[in-house]
Design an enzyme around this catalytic site. Structure first.
Site, PDB file in Angstrom:
ATOM      1  CE  LYS A  54      -2.325   4.480   9.742  1.00  0.00           C
ATOM      2  NZ  LYS A  54      -1.383   4.329   8.637  1.00  0.00           N
ATOM      3  CD  GLN A  98       2.366   4.622   8.658  1.00  0.00           C
ATOM      4  OE1 GLN A  98       1.463   3.985   9.184  1.00  0.00           O
ATOM      5  NE2 GLN A  98       2.148   5.721   7.963  1.00  0.00           N
ATOM      6  CG  ASP A 121      -2.738   0.824   4.479  1.00  0.00           C
ATOM      7  OD1 ASP A 121      -3.700   1.387   5.050  1.00  0.00           O
ATOM      8  OD2 ASP A 121      -1.543   1.061   4.742  1.00  0.00           O
TER       9      ASP A 121
END
Ligand code: NAP
Length: 290
Positions: A54, A98, A121
Site C-alpha cells: 500500500k 491495518q 478503507d
C-alpha cells in the site's frame, strides 16, 4: 465456450494510472499532495507485506506516505489518541488502520476514531451507515473493486440477479449495498444458507466471498453467468480462490482468476479513495461529487 477472463491486473493498472494523473492535477490546483497515514500494530508478516504494498503504491501515485508502526503491546487509549491526532492533522488525507490488530485491542472502537471523510478503507460504523443510506462516503476497497471490474467489463448489473456468498462487514455486506445501488436484485448467502447451489444457479452474477477454497463449482453456476472470485487462499500449489476455476471456466460467461482478478483492485481502489478523501478534506464531504 470458455468464459471471458476478467483481467484484474490490467484494470487495476488503469485505475492506478488515472489516480496518478488526477493526483498531479490536484497538486497543480492546490499545491498539496494527498497524504495516506497507515497504522500498523505489531509484526504480523502478512500485514507487513500488505502495508508495504500500500505504501509503495501510494508513493508511486504521487501521494505522501505517512507511516506509523507501533509495538504489538500498544495500549488502546494510546492508539485511539494517535488515530484522533491523525484525524485532526491537515496533512493527512486518509487514515488506514491495518487489520487485524492484536487481541487485546478493540478494533471497532479504534476504527470509529477515524472520521468518515478520512476513512479510506470505508470500514467505520459511520461509513457503513452512510453507504447503507446511499449517501456520499468512501467505499470499502474490495467491494468497490468488484463494482469497478463489473463496470469496466461491461457486465450488465441493473435488473440482474446477483448472489453474494458471504456476509462479512469487509466484503459481503457493503457489496450488497453497492449492488443494490446499481439496481441489481441481490441475494446474500452465508454459512447457514441451505442448498447453496440451487440459489447460486439462479444468479446472473455470483460473487464468491466465503473464504472457503473452491466452494463454488460446476453445479453452482448457470451457463453464461458472471463469476467474481474474491477469495484468496495460499496453498502449496499457489494462490487459489473460492471458485474452482477449472470446473467453472467452460460454464461461466465471464470469470475472474485468482491471482490476477479482484486482488489487485483492492489497493487501486484504496488509492482512488485517498485522492477522493483529499478532495473531501479540501471541499468538505457534502460538497464533493460522488
Ligand atoms: P469472513 O469475514 O470470514 O466472512 C466469510 C463469510 O462467508 C461469512 O459471512 C460466512 O458466513 C460465509 N461463509 C463461510 N462459509 C460458507 C459456506 N460454506 N457457504 C456459504 N457462506 C459461507 O471473510 P471475508 O473477510 O469476507 O473474506 C472472504 C474471502 O475473501 C477470504 O478468502 C479473504 O481472504 C478474501 N478477501 C480478499 C480480498 C481481496 O483483496 N481480494 C479482500 C478481503 C477478503 P457466516 O456469516 O454465517 O459466518
Amino acid at each position: 465456450m470458455s468464459a471471458k477472463i476478467i483481467d484484474g491486473r490490467s484494470v487495476a493498472t488503469k485505475v492506478r494510472n488515472q489516480v496518478k494523473l488526477a493526483t498531479e492535477s490536484y497538486y497543480s490546483a492546490t499545491g498539496r499532495r494527498p497524504g495516506l497515514a497507515t497504522v500498523l500494530v505489531g509484526h504480523d508478516p502478512a500485514s507487513h507485506v500488505y502495508i508495504n504494498n500500500k505504501r509503495k503504491q501510494c508513493v508511486a501515485a504521487g501521494m505522501v506516505d505517512l507511516h506509523h508502526p507501533l509495538p504489538a503491546e500498544v495500549a488502546q487509549e494510546d492508539l485511539e489518541a494517535l488515530l484522533r491526532k491523525l484525524a485532526a492533522d491537515d496533512s493527512v488525507s486518509g487514515v488506514l488502520l491495518q487489520l487485524p490488530v492484536p487481541e487485546h485491542l478493540d478494533a471497532s472502537a479504534l476504527l470509529d476514531c477515524i472520521p468518515a471523510h478520512k476513512d479510506v478503507d470505508g470500514l467505520t460504523t459511520e461509513s457503513a451507515g452512510l453507504l447503507a443510506r446511499g449517501l456520499r462516503s468512501l467505499r470499502p476497497c474490495t467491494p468497490a473493486g468488484v463494482i469497478e471490474l463489473l463496470r469496466v467489463s461491461e457486465i450488465e448489473v441493473s435488473g440482474r440477479h446477483a448472489v453474494i456468498v458471504g456476509r462479512s462487514q469487509l466484503v459481503g455486506k457493503p457489496l450488497s449495498q453497492l449492488l443494490l445501488q446499481s439496481d441489481a436484485t441481490v441475494t446474500v448467502a452465508h454459512s447457514r444458507t441451505q442448498n447453496l447451489p440451487s440459489i447460486t444457479r439462479d444468479a446472473d452474477i455470483i460473487i464468491a466471498a466465503a473464504g472457503v477454497p473452491h466452494l463454488i463449482g460446476a453445479t453452482h453456476v448457470k451457463p453464461g453467468a458472471t463469476v467474481i472470485d474474491v477469495g484468496i487462499h495460499r496453498t502449496r500449489d499457489g494462490l487459489r480462490g473460492d471458485v474452482d476455476f477449472d470446473a467453472v471456466v467452460d460454464i461461466a460467461g465471464a470469470l475472474t482468476p485468482v491471482p490476477g482478478g479482484v486482488g489487485p483492485m483492492t489497493i487501486a481502489m484504496l488509492l482512488s479513495n485517498t485522492l477522493q478523501a483529499a478532495t473531501f478534506n479540501t471541499q468538505g464531504m457534502a460538497a464533493s461529487v460522488r
